[in-house]
Enzyme design. Structure first.
Site, short mmCIF file in Angstrom:
data_model
loop_
_atom_site.label_atom_id
_atom_site.label_comp_id
_atom_site.label_asym_id
_atom_site.label_seq_id
_atom_site.Cartn_x
_atom_site.Cartn_y
_atom_site.Cartn_z
N LEU A 19 3.90 -10.43 -8.21
CA LEU A 19 2.59 -9.80 -8.05
C LEU A 19 2.68 -8.27 -8.07
CD1 LEU A 19 1.19 -12.18 -5.31
CD2 LEU A 19 0.11 -11.77 -7.53
N ASP A 38 10.81 -1.43 -4.35
CA ASP A 38 11.40 -2.76 -4.16
C ASP A 38 12.85 -2.58 -3.75
OD1 ASP A 38 12.51 -5.51 -4.71
OD2 ASP A 38 10.47 -5.81 -5.42
N VAL A 74 11.21 -1.71 3.40
CA VAL A 74 10.05 -1.49 4.26
C VAL A 74 10.28 -2.03 5.67
CG1 VAL A 74 8.45 -1.46 2.33
CG2 VAL A 74 8.86 -3.61 3.54
N ASN A 100 2.59 -5.07 -0.51
CA ASN A 100 2.83 -6.36 -1.15
C ASN A 100 4.19 -6.96 -0.79
OD1 ASN A 100 2.41 -8.43 -3.43
ND2 ASN A 100 4.28 -7.37 -4.09
N TYR A 164 6.09 -17.79 8.45
CA TYR A 164 5.30 -17.17 7.39
C TYR A 164 3.82 -17.11 7.77
CZ TYR A 164 3.75 -16.16 2.61
OH TYR A 164 3.18 -15.58 1.50
N LYS A 168 1.42 -13.77 8.27
CA LYS A 168 0.27 -13.53 7.39
C LYS A 168 -1.03 -13.49 8.17
CE LYS A 168 2.31 -12.91 3.50
NZ LYS A 168 2.36 -11.52 2.97
N ALA A 197 -0.08 -17.14 -6.79
CA ALA A 197 0.60 -16.76 -8.02
C ALA A 197 1.97 -17.42 -8.08
CB ALA A 197 0.76 -15.24 -8.10
N ARG A 200 8.76 -15.50 -7.47
CA ARG A 200 10.03 -15.95 -6.90
C ARG A 200 9.83 -16.69 -5.59
NH1 ARG A 200 14.50 -11.78 -5.88
NH2 ARG A 200 12.78 -10.52 -5.08
#
Length: 308
Positions: A19, A38, A74, A100, A164, A168, A197, A200
């Site tokens: 993404l 990244d 990050v 992201n 996860y 989120k 999407a 990976r």
């Protein structure tokens, strides 16, 4: 309405593939100048290097766009300041941030996840977004239309991956908090997306019909146009969440129903006898903020009309 992004400077984390790469290439093709971030690691958080980010920068510059690579992690304190400084040193301004980057660690069920696994995921998804938002905040305020887009997930509605989902859901809360703060400044707007999407990370979905559906119908490129609109100066929304994918976008929200006021003489029995009224969704309101949500309760208790 001009839908280009000429000279606007943006930081996109996790932009070495999937993404993030789709966002970066789409926006750069329309004039945005991109810090492609990244850390080049695995989806489970094993660090790599700046190679993935540089590959996307090379792709953008080969097409005539402007971009610079960052391999900053990050999840590390100071990364937000580092990314913002890179944007300022390169182009002298900052207009938008797309948080992201993501990684996850641990098993599926709660018994298979350690607290260390949870904290690792939280540090990337939530603290990472907060680090960058905090560092970027004064510069986004000085922009004529600063924008932040965070990344939540439809998983918050329920799936047995507690690390996860917890992270989120926290991103959703972070977005609401930042949006409330941004509202006092007028031009700055903060929203979140819940994208679908084939990347990976979703590549780990077990074989079957659901995996096939995601792979065949949700390319990352089909999420990019809407996310690009969210960082455009003309975008009017603040504090919203959107389901995004397959060139479709839809608002997602939390709401408060009209509920049920128990008999004060026997409240426990009263709730037990009317479960369907507590959970009835025929009437509901989306509170604008915490105070409005409390006001809904007060209005009910005072018998004032409040529900549509």
């Amino acid at each position: 309405m001009s839908l280009d992004f000429d000279q606007r400077v943006m930081i996109i984390t996790g932009a070495g593939g999937g993404l993030g790469r789709a966002y970066a290439t789409f926006l750069a093709a329309r004039g945005a100048r991109i810090v492609v971030n990244d850390y080049g690691g695995t989806v489970h958080g094993v660090p790599g290097g700046p190679g993935m980010a540089q590959a996307v920068v090379d792709e953008i510059t080969a097409a005539g766009g402007q971009a610079v690579a960052s391999g900053a992690d990050v999840g590390v304190d100071g990364s937000g300041d580092e990314l913002v400084q890179l944007a300022l040193d390169t182009w002298g301004r900052l207009d938008a941030v797309i948080n992201n980057a993501g990684a996850t660690r641990g098993g599926v069920g709660i018994a298979d996840n350690s607290i260390e696994d949870l904290l690792f995921s939280f540090n990337i998804h939530v603290a990472g977004a907060a680090r960058l938002a905090r560092a970027a905040w004064p510069h986004l305020l000085s922009s004529d239309s600063g924008r932040i887009v965070n990344t939540s997930s439809d998983s918050i509605w329920g799936t047995p991956t507690s690390n996860y989902v917890t992270c989120k859901a926290a991103v959703f809360g972070l977005t609401r908090a930042l949006a409330a703060e941004a509202a006092a400044h007028g031009s700055l707007k903060v929203n979140t997306v819940m994208p679908s999407a084939w990347t990976r990370m979703t590549g780990g979905i077990p074989p079957g019909d659901f995996r096939d559906t995601v792979e065949n119908n949700f390319p990352p490129e089909a999420a990019a146009p809407f996310v690009a609109y969210l960082v455009h100066p003309e975008c009017p929304w603040n504090g919203e969440a959107f389901q995004v994918g397959a060139n479709r976008a839809a608002r997602e929200y939390l709401a408060v129903t009209s509920g049920f006021i128990a008999d004060q003489e026997k409240p426990l029995q009263s709730f037990a006898e009317h479960p369907e009224q507590v959970t009835d969704t025929s009437t509901w309101v989306i509170p604008g903020d915490m105070l409005e949500s409390v006001e809904l309760v007060v209005a009910d208790l005072e018998g004032r009309p409040r529900w549509p």
